[in-house]
Design an enzyme around this catalytic site. Structure first.
Site, PDB file in Angstrom:
ATOM      1  N   CYS A   1       0.824  -1.228   0.000  1.00  0.00           N
ATOM      2  CA  CYS A   1       0.000   0.000   0.000  1.00  0.00           C
ATOM      3  C   CYS A   1       0.856   1.275   0.000  1.00  0.00           C
ATOM      4  CB  CYS A   1      -0.932   0.014   1.191  1.00  0.00           C
ATOM      5  SG  CYS A   1      -1.921  -1.472   1.324  1.00  0.00           S
TER       6      CYS A   1
ATOM      7  N   HIS B   1      -3.475   6.961   3.085  1.00  0.00           N
ATOM      8  CA  HIS B   1      -3.876   5.667   2.526  1.00  0.00           C
ATOM      9  C   HIS B   1      -5.258   5.313   3.087  1.00  0.00           C
ATOM     10  CE1 HIS B   1      -4.007   1.582   1.350  1.00  0.00           C
ATOM     11  NE2 HIS B   1      -3.755   1.084   2.550  1.00  0.00           N
TER      12      HIS B   1
ATOM     13  N   ASN C   1     -10.354  -0.592   0.072  1.00  0.00           N
ATOM     14  CA  ASN C   1      -8.891  -0.437   0.088  1.00  0.00           C
ATOM     15  C   ASN C   1      -8.341  -0.941  -1.255  1.00  0.00           C
ATOM     16  OD1 ASN C   1      -6.143  -0.611   0.490  1.00  0.00           O
ATOM     17  ND2 ASN C   1      -6.269  -1.649   2.463  1.00  0.00           N
TER      18      ASN C   1
HETATM   19  N1  ACO Z   1     -18.935  -9.055   8.836  1.00  0.00           N
HETATM   20  C1  ACO Z   1     -19.446  -9.300  10.048  1.00  0.00           C
HETATM   21  N2  ACO Z   1     -18.700  -9.667  11.107  1.00  0.00           N
HETATM   22  C2  ACO Z   1     -17.385  -9.776  10.909  1.00  0.00           C
HETATM   23  C3  ACO Z   1     -16.778  -9.544   9.665  1.00  0.00           C
HETATM   24  C4  ACO Z   1     -17.612  -9.176   8.601  1.00  0.00           C
HETATM   25  N3  ACO Z   1     -17.138  -8.917   7.373  1.00  0.00           N
HETATM   26  N4  ACO Z   1     -15.446  -9.722   9.776  1.00  0.00           N
HETATM   27  C5  ACO Z   1     -15.212 -10.064  11.057  1.00  0.00           C
HETATM   28  N5  ACO Z   1     -16.385 -10.113  11.740  1.00  0.00           N
HETATM   29  C6  ACO Z   1     -16.586 -10.436  13.158  1.00  0.00           C
HETATM   30  C7  ACO Z   1     -15.476 -11.275  13.739  1.00  0.00           C
HETATM   31  O1  ACO Z   1     -15.706 -12.644  13.471  1.00  0.00           O
HETATM   32  C8  ACO Z   1     -15.546 -10.942  15.200  1.00  0.00           C
HETATM   33  O2  ACO Z   1     -16.603 -11.663  15.765  1.00  0.00           O
HETATM   34  P1  ACO Z   1     -16.520 -12.235  17.294  1.00  0.00           P
HETATM   35  O3  ACO Z   1     -16.393 -11.006  18.137  1.00  0.00           O
HETATM   36  O4  ACO Z   1     -17.793 -12.974  17.439  1.00  0.00           O
HETATM   37  O5  ACO Z   1     -15.293 -13.084  17.310  1.00  0.00           O
HETATM   38  C9  ACO Z   1     -15.965  -9.464  15.218  1.00  0.00           C
HETATM   39  O6  ACO Z   1     -16.548  -9.222  13.914  1.00  0.00           O
HETATM   40  C10 ACO Z   1     -14.810  -8.501  15.463  1.00  0.00           C
HETATM   41  O7  ACO Z   1     -13.748  -8.865  14.590  1.00  0.00           O
HETATM   42  P2  ACO Z   1     -12.365  -8.122  14.647  1.00  0.00           P
HETATM   43  O8  ACO Z   1     -11.443  -8.714  13.637  1.00  0.00           O
HETATM   44  O9  ACO Z   1     -11.905  -8.045  16.065  1.00  0.00           O
HETATM   45  O10 ACO Z   1     -12.815  -6.664  14.170  1.00  0.00           O
HETATM   46  P3  ACO Z   1     -12.018  -5.322  14.197  1.00  0.00           P
HETATM   47  O11 ACO Z   1     -12.790  -4.301  14.918  1.00  0.00           O
HETATM   48  O12 ACO Z   1     -10.565  -5.492  14.556  1.00  0.00           O
HETATM   49  O13 ACO Z   1     -12.054  -4.915  12.641  1.00  0.00           O
HETATM   50  C11 ACO Z   1     -10.678  -4.861  10.656  1.00  0.00           C
HETATM   51  C12 ACO Z   1     -11.423  -5.735  11.683  1.00  0.00           C
HETATM   52  C13 ACO Z   1     -11.711  -4.019   9.933  1.00  0.00           C
HETATM   53  C14 ACO Z   1      -9.944  -5.742   9.678  1.00  0.00           C
HETATM   54  C15 ACO Z   1      -9.676  -3.942  11.398  1.00  0.00           C
HETATM   55  O14 ACO Z   1      -8.894  -4.691  12.284  1.00  0.00           O
HETATM   56  C16 ACO Z   1      -8.773  -3.179  10.466  1.00  0.00           C
HETATM   57  O15 ACO Z   1      -9.192  -2.316   9.742  1.00  0.00           O
HETATM   58  N6  ACO Z   1      -7.451  -3.471  10.520  1.00  0.00           N
HETATM   59  C17 ACO Z   1      -6.461  -2.749   9.747  1.00  0.00           C
HETATM   60  C18 ACO Z   1      -6.690  -2.810   8.277  1.00  0.00           C
HETATM   61  C19 ACO Z   1      -6.128  -4.030   7.671  1.00  0.00           C
HETATM   62  O16 ACO Z   1      -5.555  -4.900   8.302  1.00  0.00           O
HETATM   63  N7  ACO Z   1      -6.281  -4.091   6.373  1.00  0.00           N
HETATM   64  C20 ACO Z   1      -5.679  -5.102   5.635  1.00  0.00           C
HETATM   65  C21 ACO Z   1      -4.304  -4.712   5.420  1.00  0.00           C
HETATM   66  S1  ACO Z   1      -4.079  -3.546   4.203  1.00  0.00           S
HETATM   67  C22 ACO Z   1      -3.543  -2.089   4.645  1.00  0.00           C
HETATM   68  O17 ACO Z   1      -3.881  -1.311   3.856  1.00  0.00           O
HETATM   69  C23 ACO Z   1      -2.675  -1.697   5.728  1.00  0.00           C
END
Ligand code: ACO
Length: 323
Positions: free
Chosen positions: A110, A250, A280
């Site tokens: 990215c 980004h 993204n």
């Molecule tokens: N729809 C519904 N529920 C979902 C989904 C979905 N698409 N995806 C996950 N869940 C659920 C999970 O199973 C979990 O359920 P549980 O509590 O029953 O176990 C709950 O939602 C919370 O999941 P988390 O992964 O803890 O959610 P979080 O708040 O951390 O959000 C996310 C996840 C959006 C990926 C966030 O961590 C994030 O944005 N991270 C940084 C971005 C990233 O990693 N991007 C990819 C890399 S690319 C870059 O550009 C840097």
């Protein structure tokens, strides 16, 4: 003083749109979860290759700069989703454009587009090159495992391009500072493996050939990484956040952007956010956002822009650009 100035820009978003509601038809997710956790409302999905998206964006950028492909000294394509490993897709784009110049891909995830801006600026400032095309282009839908809701909802396809040109100015102009960094201690937190020379040669299907990431860890490190590099480029330019008219970060998650901006002490309205429309698009988010900001009249002559990015590696990059 010799400076590197953006003189042309263009983007290409494939026409097919996949909304959050569309996704909720095929996996256990919903619009409310995706919007509140990420800010994403829809994403574009490409039926053509990354190089085709890149070529269209590049043609728009050349036209807006009033240049021909034959004017280019170098083509840099930032991508994590090339059509082929060899040749690099810069060669394919070069052939499509009909340019005669140097051409290479940048694999910095990215942050790749801003790595390109840094490398191109250095070439221009040392007097080696005059006109460089930099493209961020991705077809990330190719890496998506559509049974994994945690990653399938986040990404989209698209391309954005700029032309960086040598300009002589007695005032600070163009790319006035840039910085690039990589923190390999986090390289396992964001990856596509099961591919390349690590691949088991006779496997029919590479087992892990899809995007994998540790969302919480990436979230935390993205804020730290972009914050650090932003501070560095502001110091290099002898500016403070008060001098910045628009931040183009980004677009990985609207909550990352909001937290970053708040930590930097920048008013929220100074951050450009378009993740709602595209998701993204990795290396393409910043040049696409730049095009959208220009189209929406958010960038005025002489504005000072701060751009920052973070991605697999874990790479980070930032630049201050005087418009
Ligand atoms: N729809 C519904 N529920 C979902 C989904 C979905 N698409 N995806 C996950 N869940 C659920 C999970 O199973 C979990 O359920 P549980 O509590 O029953 O176990 C709950 O939602 C919370 O999941 P988390 O992964 O803890 O959610 P979080 O708040 O951390 O959000 C996310 C996840 C959006 C990926 C966030 O961590 C994030 O944005 N991270 C940084 C971005 C990233 O990693 N991007 C990819 C890399 S690319 C870059 O550009 C840097």
């Amino acid at each position: 003083m010799l400076t590197a100035q953006i003189t042309g820009w263009g983007k290409c978003l494939p026409p097919a749109v996949l909304s959050n509601d569309d996704l909720s038809q095929v996996m256990d997710t919903n619009d409310e979860w995706i919007r509140t956790r990420t800010g994403i409302g829809q994403r574009h999905i490409s039926h053509v290759s990354t190089s085709t998206l890149a070529t269209v964006a590049a043609k728009h950028a050349l036209a807006s700069a009033g240049l021909q492909a034959s004017d280019l000294d170098m083509i840099l394509i930032a991508t994590a989703s090339p059509d082929t490993l060899l040749p690099n897709i810069a060669a394919t784009v070069q052939a499509e454009l009909g340019a005669s110049c140097a051409a290479l891909d940048i694999n910095a995830a990215c942050s790749g587009f801003l790595y390109g801006v840094g490398l191109a600026t250095a070439q221009i400032k040392c007097g080696q090159m005059q006109r460089i095309l930099i493209v961020g282009a991705e077809r990330l839908s190719f890496y998506i495992n559509w049974t994994m809701r945690e990653s399938a909802v986040l990404f989209g396809d698209g391309a954005g391009a700029v032309i960086l040109e040598a300009v002589t100015s007695d005032q600070p102009a163009g790319v006035i500072s840039y910085a690039m960094h990589n923190d390999p201690s986090g390289r396992e937190h964001l990856k596509v493996d099961g591919f390349g020379s690590d691949m088991k040669r006779f496997d029919q299907e590479a087992e892990n050939f899809h995007l994998q990431f540790n969302g919480r860890e990436v979230f935390k490190r993205a804020i730290g990484g972009m914050g650090k590099l932003s501070k560095q480029v502001l110091e290099q330019a002898q500016l403070t956040t008060d001098d910045i008219d628009l931040v183009i970060p980004h677009q990985a998650n609207v909550r990352i952007i909001e937290t970053l901006i708040a930590k930097m002490g920048v008013p929220a309205e100074k951050a450009f956010v378009n993740i709602e429309q595209y998701g993204n698009t990795s290396a393409a988010t910043i040049p696409i956002a730049l095009c959208d900001a220009i189209e929406q009249g958010r960038i005025k002559p002489h504005d000072t822009l701060l751009s920052c990015a973070f991605g697999a590696g874990l790479t980070s990059a930032a630049a201050v650009i005087k418009w």
